[in-house]
Scaffold this active site. Sequence first.
Site, PDB file in Angstrom:
ATOM      1  N   ASP A  30       0.767  -1.159  -0.067  1.00 29.08           N
ATOM      2  CA  ASP A  30      -0.045  -0.087  -0.032  1.00 29.08           C
ATOM      3  C   ASP A  30       0.912   1.173   0.115  1.00 29.08           C
ATOM      4  OD1 ASP A  30      -3.149   0.630   0.940  1.00 29.08           O
ATOM      5  OD2 ASP A  30      -1.822   2.233   0.981  1.00 29.08           O
ATOM      6  N   ILE A  31       0.551   2.221  -0.779  1.00 25.67           N
ATOM      7  CA  ILE A  31       1.325   3.476  -1.034  1.00 25.67           C
ATOM      8  C   ILE A  31       1.372   4.148   0.292  1.00 25.67           C
ATOM      9  CG2 ILE A  31      -0.457   4.920  -2.012  1.00 25.67           C
ATOM     10  CD1 ILE A  31       1.491   5.673  -4.041  1.00 25.67           C
ATOM     11  N   ASN A  89     -12.923  -3.036   2.536  1.00 27.97           N
ATOM     12  CA  ASN A  89     -13.865  -1.979   2.910  1.00 27.97           C
ATOM     13  C   ASN A  89     -14.760  -1.936   1.720  1.00 27.97           C
ATOM     14  OD1 ASN A  89     -12.564  -0.915   5.073  1.00 27.97           O
ATOM     15  ND2 ASN A  89     -10.988   0.002   3.620  1.00 27.97           N
ATOM     16  N   GLU A  97     -12.037   3.561  -1.244  1.00 23.76           N
ATOM     17  CA  GLU A  97     -11.548   4.652  -2.195  1.00 23.76           C
ATOM     18  C   GLU A  97     -11.458   4.189  -3.514  1.00 23.76           C
ATOM     19  OE1 GLU A  97      -7.754   6.187  -0.929  1.00 23.76           O
ATOM     20  OE2 GLU A  97      -8.634   6.933   1.197  1.00 23.76           O
ATOM     21  N   VAL A  98     -11.119   2.873  -3.717  1.00 20.12           N
ATOM     22  CA  VAL A  98     -10.735   2.312  -4.999  1.00 20.12           C
ATOM     23  C   VAL A  98     -11.719   1.403  -5.358  1.00 20.12           C
ATOM     24  CG1 VAL A  98      -9.028   1.269  -6.343  1.00 20.12           C
ATOM     25  CG2 VAL A  98      -8.166   2.816  -4.755  1.00 20.12           C
ATOM     26  N   HIS A 102     -10.349  -5.063  -3.369  1.00 23.93           N
ATOM     27  CA  HIS A 102      -9.069  -5.440  -2.668  1.00 23.93           C
ATOM     28  C   HIS A 102      -9.198  -5.746  -1.498  1.00 23.93           C
ATOM     29  CE1 HIS A 102     -10.116  -1.116  -2.451  1.00 23.93           C
ATOM     30  NE2 HIS A 102      -9.577  -1.156  -1.246  1.00 23.93           N
ATOM     31  N   MET A 103      -8.198  -6.578  -0.891  1.00 25.04           N
ATOM     32  CA  MET A 103      -8.135  -7.063   0.573  1.00 25.04           C
ATOM     33  C   MET A 103      -6.813  -6.287   1.140  1.00 25.04           C
ATOM     34  SD  MET A 103      -7.198 -11.013   1.502  1.00 25.04           S
ATOM     35  CE  MET A 103      -9.204 -11.652   1.415  1.00 25.04           C
ATOM     36  N   HIS A 104      -7.088  -5.720   2.150  1.00 22.46           N
ATOM     37  CA  HIS A 104      -5.822  -5.090   2.977  1.00 22.46           C
ATOM     38  C   HIS A 104      -5.390  -6.298   3.786  1.00 22.46           C
ATOM     39  CE1 HIS A 104      -6.864  -0.495   2.328  1.00 22.46           C
ATOM     40  NE2 HIS A 104      -7.814  -1.089   2.058  1.00 22.46           N
TER      41      HIS A 104
HETATM   42  P1  5GP Z   1      -9.841   1.390   0.342  1.00 21.65           P
HETATM   43  O1  5GP Z   1      -9.875   2.784   1.088  1.00 21.65           O
HETATM   44  O2  5GP Z   1     -10.404   1.574  -1.042  1.00 21.65           O
HETATM   45  O3  5GP Z   1     -10.189   0.231   0.961  1.00 21.65           O
HETATM   46  O4  5GP Z   1      -8.222   1.497   0.062  1.00 21.65           O
HETATM   47  C1  5GP Z   1      -7.525   1.907  -0.860  1.00 21.65           C
HETATM   48  C2  5GP Z   1      -6.083   1.617  -0.649  1.00 21.65           C
HETATM   49  O5  5GP Z   1      -5.348   1.740  -1.742  1.00 21.65           O
HETATM   50  C3  5GP Z   1      -5.534   2.713   0.226  1.00 21.65           C
HETATM   51  O6  5GP Z   1      -5.070   2.129   1.326  1.00 21.65           O
HETATM   52  C4  5GP Z   1      -4.327   3.650  -0.534  1.00 21.65           C
HETATM   53  O7  5GP Z   1      -3.335   4.046   0.302  1.00 21.65           O
HETATM   54  C5  5GP Z   1      -3.979   2.749  -1.573  1.00 21.65           C
HETATM   55  N1  5GP Z   1      -3.814   3.173  -2.862  1.00 21.65           N
HETATM   56  C6  5GP Z   1      -4.339   4.184  -3.640  1.00 21.65           C
HETATM   57  N2  5GP Z   1      -3.744   4.441  -4.587  1.00 21.65           N
HETATM   58  C7  5GP Z   1      -2.655   3.761  -4.710  1.00 21.65           C
HETATM   59  C8  5GP Z   1      -1.490   3.428  -5.560  1.00 21.65           C
HETATM   60  O8  5GP Z   1      -1.494   4.344  -6.741  1.00 21.65           O
HETATM   61  N3  5GP Z   1      -0.665   2.526  -5.287  1.00 21.65           N
HETATM   62  C9  5GP Z   1      -0.602   1.570  -4.254  1.00 21.65           C
HETATM   63  N4  5GP Z   1       0.203   0.962  -3.981  1.00 21.65           N
HETATM   64  N5  5GP Z   1      -1.459   2.060  -3.327  1.00 21.65           N
HETATM   65  C10 5GP Z   1      -2.556   2.884  -3.592  1.00 21.65           C
END
Ligand code: 5GP
Length: 116
Positions: A30-31, A89, A97-98, A102-104
């Site tokens: 994660d970035i 999420n 957000e995306v 995806h699984m963290h």
């Molecule tokens: P969400 O909030 O949708 O569950 O998590 C999206 C995750 O994607 C966030 O933790 C965010 O930091 C990560 N993320 C967003 N854009 C990028 C990217 O361009 N590269 C990487 N490696 N992670 C990203």
Amino acid sequence: MGETIFSKIIRKEIPAEIVFENEMVLAFKDIHPQAPVHILIIPKTIEIETTRDIDSSKHSDHLTAMFEAANKIAEDFGVSETGFRLVLNCGADAGQEVYHLHMHLLGGRKMNWPPG
Ligand code: 5GP
């Protein structure tokens, strides 16, 4: 539908620190890491935007592959025995957000419950 920053990472159009890949899933750091180990595990299909789109007739193999990848990555990063958290999420209130499933995988520190 479906085109996100993660689609570009799958196609290697933008860089990511990839830690695991097979024909079903891709996993990368994660970035904005929220723990010493914070890996995102994604299916290599753009049709699953959220957990609400999961369809057993189409996605079972991808979902199983995501969990198997998580177990392998947890081993590789040394958090399998100490414990780790898997988070998906779904939607606005959860902070998604995306819109590419995806699984963290979070580990390497003690987690709180309930989450914020
Ligand atoms: P969400 O909030 O949708 O569950 O998590 C999206 C995750 O994607 C966030 O933790 C965010 O930091 C990560 N993320 C967003 N854009 C990028 C990217 O361009 N590269 C990487 N490696 N992670 C990203």
